[in-house]
Design a protein around this motif. Structure first.
Motif, short mmCIF file in Angstrom:
data_model
loop_
_atom_site.label_atom_id
_atom_site.label_comp_id
_atom_site.label_asym_id
_atom_site.label_seq_id
_atom_site.Cartn_x
_atom_site.Cartn_y
_atom_site.Cartn_z
N ASP A 46 -7.44 7.71 -2.38
CA ASP A 46 -7.83 6.79 -1.32
C ASP A 46 -6.80 5.68 -1.15
OD1 ASP A 46 -10.11 8.26 -0.90
OD2 ASP A 46 -11.44 6.91 -1.98
N ILE A 47 -6.65 5.21 0.09
CA ILE A 47 -5.72 4.15 0.43
C ILE A 47 -6.51 2.98 1.02
CG2 ILE A 47 -3.82 3.50 1.99
CD1 ILE A 47 -2.91 5.38 -0.17
N THR A 48 -6.20 1.76 0.58
CA THR A 48 -6.84 0.57 1.16
C THR A 48 -5.77 -0.42 1.58
OG1 THR A 48 -7.06 -0.46 -1.02
CG2 THR A 48 -8.94 0.81 -0.23
N LEU A 49 -6.03 -1.07 2.72
CA LEU A 49 -5.15 -2.12 3.23
C LEU A 49 -6.00 -3.35 3.55
CD1 LEU A 49 -2.78 -0.22 5.69
CD2 LEU A 49 -2.29 -0.96 3.36
N ASP A 50 -5.50 -4.51 3.19
CA ASP A 50 -6.17 -5.78 3.49
C ASP A 50 -5.70 -6.27 4.85
OD1 ASP A 50 -7.17 -8.35 3.61
OD2 ASP A 50 -6.34 -8.97 1.68
N HIS A 51 -6.63 -6.40 5.80
CA HIS A 51 -6.25 -6.77 7.16
C HIS A 51 -5.73 -8.21 7.25
CE1 HIS A 51 -10.13 -8.80 7.29
NE2 HIS A 51 -9.72 -9.38 8.40
N THR A 52 -5.94 -9.02 6.23
CA THR A 52 -5.46 -10.40 6.27
C THR A 52 -3.99 -10.52 5.85
OG1 THR A 52 -6.16 -10.87 4.00
CG2 THR A 52 -7.78 -11.27 5.76
N GLN A 53 -3.37 -9.45 5.46
CA GLN A 53 -1.99 -9.47 4.97
C GLN A 53 -0.94 -9.55 6.08
OE1 GLN A 53 -0.96 -9.36 1.61
NE2 GLN A 53 -3.11 -9.79 1.22
N GLY A 54 -1.34 -9.45 7.31
CA GLY A 54 -0.35 -9.46 8.39
C GLY A 54 0.12 -8.05 8.67
N TYR A 55 1.43 -7.84 8.65
CA TYR A 55 1.99 -6.50 8.87
C TYR A 55 2.23 -5.89 7.50
CZ TYR A 55 4.92 -2.78 10.69
OH TYR A 55 5.44 -1.55 11.03
N ILE A 56 1.58 -4.77 7.25
CA ILE A 56 1.68 -4.14 5.93
C ILE A 56 1.78 -2.63 6.10
CG2 ILE A 56 -0.82 -4.09 5.62
CD1 ILE A 56 -0.29 -4.56 2.61
N THR A 57 2.62 -2.02 5.29
CA THR A 57 2.76 -0.57 5.25
C THR A 57 2.66 -0.12 3.80
OG1 THR A 57 4.18 -0.49 7.20
CG2 THR A 57 4.27 1.40 5.73
N THR A 58 1.91 0.91 3.57
CA THR A 58 1.85 1.52 2.25
C THR A 58 2.00 3.03 2.42
OG1 THR A 58 0.63 1.61 0.16
CG2 THR A 58 -0.67 1.80 2.17
N THR A 59 2.55 3.67 1.43
CA THR A 59 2.76 5.11 1.52
C THR A 59 1.97 5.85 0.46
OG1 THR A 59 4.72 5.04 0.13
CG2 THR A 59 5.08 4.89 2.50
N LEU A 60 1.62 7.07 0.78
CA LEU A 60 0.95 7.98 -0.14
C LEU A 60 1.93 9.12 -0.41
CD1 LEU A 60 -1.70 8.85 -1.59
CD2 LEU A 60 -2.27 10.10 0.48
N PRO A 61 2.64 9.08 -1.56
CA PRO A 61 3.59 10.17 -1.86
C PRO A 61 2.84 11.43 -2.29
CG PRO A 61 3.59 8.54 -3.62
CD PRO A 61 2.64 8.04 -2.57
N LEU A 62 3.27 12.56 -1.77
CA LEU A 62 2.68 13.85 -2.11
C LEU A 62 3.73 14.76 -2.70
CD1 LEU A 62 0.62 14.52 1.16
CD2 LEU A 62 -0.17 13.47 -0.97
N VAL A 63 3.33 15.54 -3.69
CA VAL A 63 4.21 16.55 -4.28
C VAL A 63 3.55 17.90 -4.09
CG1 VAL A 63 5.35 17.38 -6.36
CG2 VAL A 63 5.06 14.91 -6.01
N ILE A 64 4.19 18.78 -3.35
CA ILE A 64 3.72 20.14 -3.18
C ILE A 64 4.50 20.94 -4.23
CG2 ILE A 64 3.56 22.13 -1.67
CD1 ILE A 64 3.17 18.52 -0.59
N GLU A 65 3.80 21.37 -5.27
CA GLU A 65 4.46 21.90 -6.45
C GLU A 65 4.22 23.40 -6.61
OE1 GLU A 65 4.83 20.79 -11.18
OE2 GLU A 65 3.34 19.79 -9.95
N TYR A 66 5.31 24.11 -6.86
CA TYR A 66 5.27 25.56 -7.11
C TYR A 66 4.51 25.84 -8.40
CZ TYR A 66 7.07 30.20 -8.33
OH TYR A 66 7.18 31.51 -8.68
N GLN A 67 3.59 26.84 -8.39
CA GLN A 67 2.78 27.15 -9.56
C GLN A 67 2.81 28.61 -9.97
OE1 GLN A 67 0.91 25.07 -11.58
NE2 GLN A 67 2.00 23.48 -10.50
#
Length: 143
Positions: A46-67
């Protein structure tokens, strides 16, 4: 000689009393699934952002891994992201042969008020060219 006949009769009775077990074995062949999936996806949370922070960017890194031994092309797409002034848009975000990395960017701009405060369910779908689709869900919350 009489003892020989009694001995032979006893031997025949002994052999006649023995029974061979019947062979009632049923040979069922079960096909087991592969020990490992062709690929896994790491990093979903889950990702959460605080709307009082102004301009904010956060990333969710994903790894698609060979199995597993099945190498294939995997297409990663995302849906449910609310319209933003920047960040990742809905649709295909990456295509590759595992193992590879990608990310989803979430942007909030307090001044543009594009995204209302709330929780948005996001779906990531990874479609393998041989193994089919896997769907992952998480929440994007602006508070």
């Amino acid at each position: 000689m009489r003892k020989l006949y009694i001995f032979m009769l006893g031997g025949l009775l002994f052999l006649g009393a023995c029974t061979k077990p019947s062979n009632n074995t049923t040979n069922n062949t079960t096909v087991l699934p592969a020990a490992n999936p062709a690929f896994t996806v790491d990093g979903i949370n889950d990702i959460t952002l605080d709307h009082t922070q102004g301009y904010i960017t956060t990333t969710l890194p994903l790894v698609i891994e060979y199995q597993d031994s099945v190498q294939q092309t995997v297409t990663v797409s995302v849906s449910g992201i609310p319209a933003t002034a920047g960040g990742t848009q809905n649709g295909v975000i990456a295509t590759g042969v595992p193992t590879f990395n990608t990310s989803i960017a979430f942007t909030y701009n307090r001044d543009s008020h594009i995204i209302p405060v709330g929780t948005y369910p996001i779906t990531v779908t990874c479609t393998g060219s041989l193994s089919g689709a896997k769907t992952f869900k998480f929440n994007f919350t602006v508070y």
